[in-house]
Scaffold this active site. Structure first.
Site, mmCIF file in Angstrom:
data_model
loop_
_atom_site.group_PDB
_atom_site.id
_atom_site.type_symbol
_atom_site.label_atom_id
_atom_site.label_comp_id
_atom_site.label_asym_id
_atom_site.label_seq_id
_atom_site.Cartn_x
_atom_site.Cartn_y
_atom_site.Cartn_z
ATOM 1 N N LYS A 22 50.461 31.958 44.019
ATOM 2 C CA LYS A 22 49.922 32.062 45.312
ATOM 3 C C LYS A 22 49.737 30.862 46.057
ATOM 4 O O LYS A 22 50.333 30.585 47.361
ATOM 5 C CB LYS A 22 48.717 32.939 45.235
ATOM 6 C CG LYS A 22 48.678 34.392 44.873
ATOM 7 C CD LYS A 22 47.607 34.906 44.535
ATOM 8 C CE LYS A 22 47.605 36.502 44.162
ATOM 9 N NZ LYS A 22 46.625 37.250 43.780
ATOM 10 N N GLN B 81 40.425 36.175 42.832
ATOM 11 C CA GLN B 81 41.270 37.069 41.757
ATOM 12 C C GLN B 81 40.584 37.645 40.862
ATOM 13 O O GLN B 81 39.484 37.478 40.292
ATOM 14 C CB GLN B 81 42.057 35.593 40.884
ATOM 15 C CG GLN B 81 43.167 36.464 40.137
ATOM 16 C CD GLN B 81 44.199 36.904 40.868
ATOM 17 O OE1 GLN B 81 44.761 36.411 42.051
ATOM 18 N NE2 GLN B 81 45.035 37.794 40.157
ATOM 19 N N ASP C 169 43.173 40.347 50.715
ATOM 20 C CA ASP C 169 43.628 41.359 49.665
ATOM 21 C C ASP C 169 43.381 42.942 50.375
ATOM 22 O O ASP C 169 44.096 43.950 49.670
ATOM 23 C CB ASP C 169 42.428 41.139 48.558
ATOM 24 C CG ASP C 169 43.298 40.449 47.400
ATOM 25 O OD1 ASP C 169 44.432 40.336 47.411
ATOM 26 O OD2 ASP C 169 42.459 39.783 46.727
HETATM 27 N N1 GUN Z 1 44.716 41.259 40.322
HETATM 28 C C1 GUN Z 1 45.642 41.866 40.085
HETATM 29 N N2 GUN Z 1 46.227 41.986 41.322
HETATM 30 C C2 GUN Z 1 45.541 41.244 42.221
HETATM 31 C C3 GUN Z 1 45.888 41.495 43.551
HETATM 32 O O1 GUN Z 1 46.605 41.870 44.272
HETATM 33 N N3 GUN Z 1 44.525 40.471 44.230
HETATM 34 C C4 GUN Z 1 43.770 39.861 43.584
HETATM 35 N N4 GUN Z 1 42.635 39.315 44.155
HETATM 36 N N5 GUN Z 1 43.484 40.351 42.346
HETATM 37 C C5 GUN Z 1 44.564 41.023 41.658
#
Ligand code: GUN
Length: 291
Positions: free
Chosen positions: A53, A97, A120
């Protein structure tokens, strides 16, 4: 042999468009989109996702601020950091995350984020907004999956869509998005009776269960469009090396489906591209710039 849906190429095109938009936001509005990325603990898969990311942000000209906290961080300390980021006018997006360590309540963390910075789309008010068709921030994986489906099929209206998996991150928001597109939506899960028969009704099959090769080739309606959200690490029985596979038995599905996303190179790159998309939208909203 089915058509391969090239999520990597679609994501690259979306990011090229965003990159130009970011350059003009900087020039015309002195606006530099910025995301804060919070990682708690040492989960290697999470560290890999966060790294991908942050790299995409760098490519596009999005500022990223990484906060890597130890696994022993208290919930109060994490909430205090989120509050600081909520009130920082230079930060437009906040991503924590998941999963967070067990002693931290993930719902408290998600709902502490300012909904307008919730890139998100997991905050309870963004989930509710999506459910009633007043979309604000939409979760990245379902949004990216929808973009691929619309690119492949055009109008989705009237199609039978089966979403396998009912998580808050993928299954539920995916179902809401497909319903908004006038699909007839079934959400299947671990308690669904005769899952193979339910899947065989699907013109659109979205697999989001997190179990490698769970969806069998003969569960797929001939010609269906299959979106494989799974990212599972398995050890290859022949080479002994780790590799990524989806939730669909790709080798069998590719002879039945009309079109299918590969793993890797399907939904994964779209999740990251949509995070960039949400961050740019969040920055513009906070600066009062119309889309
Ligand atoms: N863990 C697995 N997928 C995601 C996501 O799309 N965003 C976040 N913040 N954590 C995750």
């Amino acid at each position: 042999m089915s058509k391969l849906i090239d999520g990597k190429a679609f994501a690259d095109r979306l990011c090229d468009t965003l990159s130009s938009e970011i350059a003009s936001l900087k020039q015309a509005h002195q606006l530099s989109p910025c995301i804060a990325v919070v990682l708690v603990g040492e989960d290697p898969a999470s560290a890999t996702y966060v790294g991908a990311k942050v790299r995409r942000c760098e490519q596009l000209g999005i500022d990223s601020r990484s906060h890597h906290l130890p696994a022993t961080t208290s919930e109060a300390d994490l909430l205090a950091l989120i509050e600081q980021l909520n009130t920082d006018p230079e930060v437009h997006g906040i991503l924590v995350q998941l999963p967070v360590p067990k002693h931290i309540d993930s719902n408290s963390v998600i709902n502490a984020i300012n909904p307008d910075k919730d890139v998100d789309g997991f905050h309870i008010s963004n989930a509710g907004a999506l459910a009633v068709g007043q979309n604000n921030m939409v979760p990245c994986t379902p949004l990216g999956s929808l973009m691929l489906l619309q690119d492949e099929l055009g109008d989705l209206s009237g199609l039978n869509a089966v979403v396998v998996g009912r998580s808050n991150i993928v299954g539920k928001p995916m179902a809401a998005l497909l319903l908004q597109q006038s699909c007839t939506v079934t959400v299947a899960h671990s308690r669904t009776k005769d899952l193979p028969a339910v899947c065989r009704e699907a013109d659109i099959l979205v697999a989001a269960v997190g179990i490698p090769h769970f969806i069998q080739g003969d569960w797929i309606k001939p010609g269906a469009t299959v979106i494989d959200v799974g990212i599972n690490r398995i050890q290859d029985s022949e080479t002994g090396k780790n590799r990524l596979v989806g939730d669909v038995d790709f080798a069998a599905a590719k002879d039945v489906a009309g079109a299918i996303t590969p793993v890797p190179g399907g939904v994964g790159p779209m999740t990251i591209a949509c995070l960039m998309y949400n961050t740019v939208r969040a920055a513009k909203n906070q600066a009062g710039i119309k889309d």
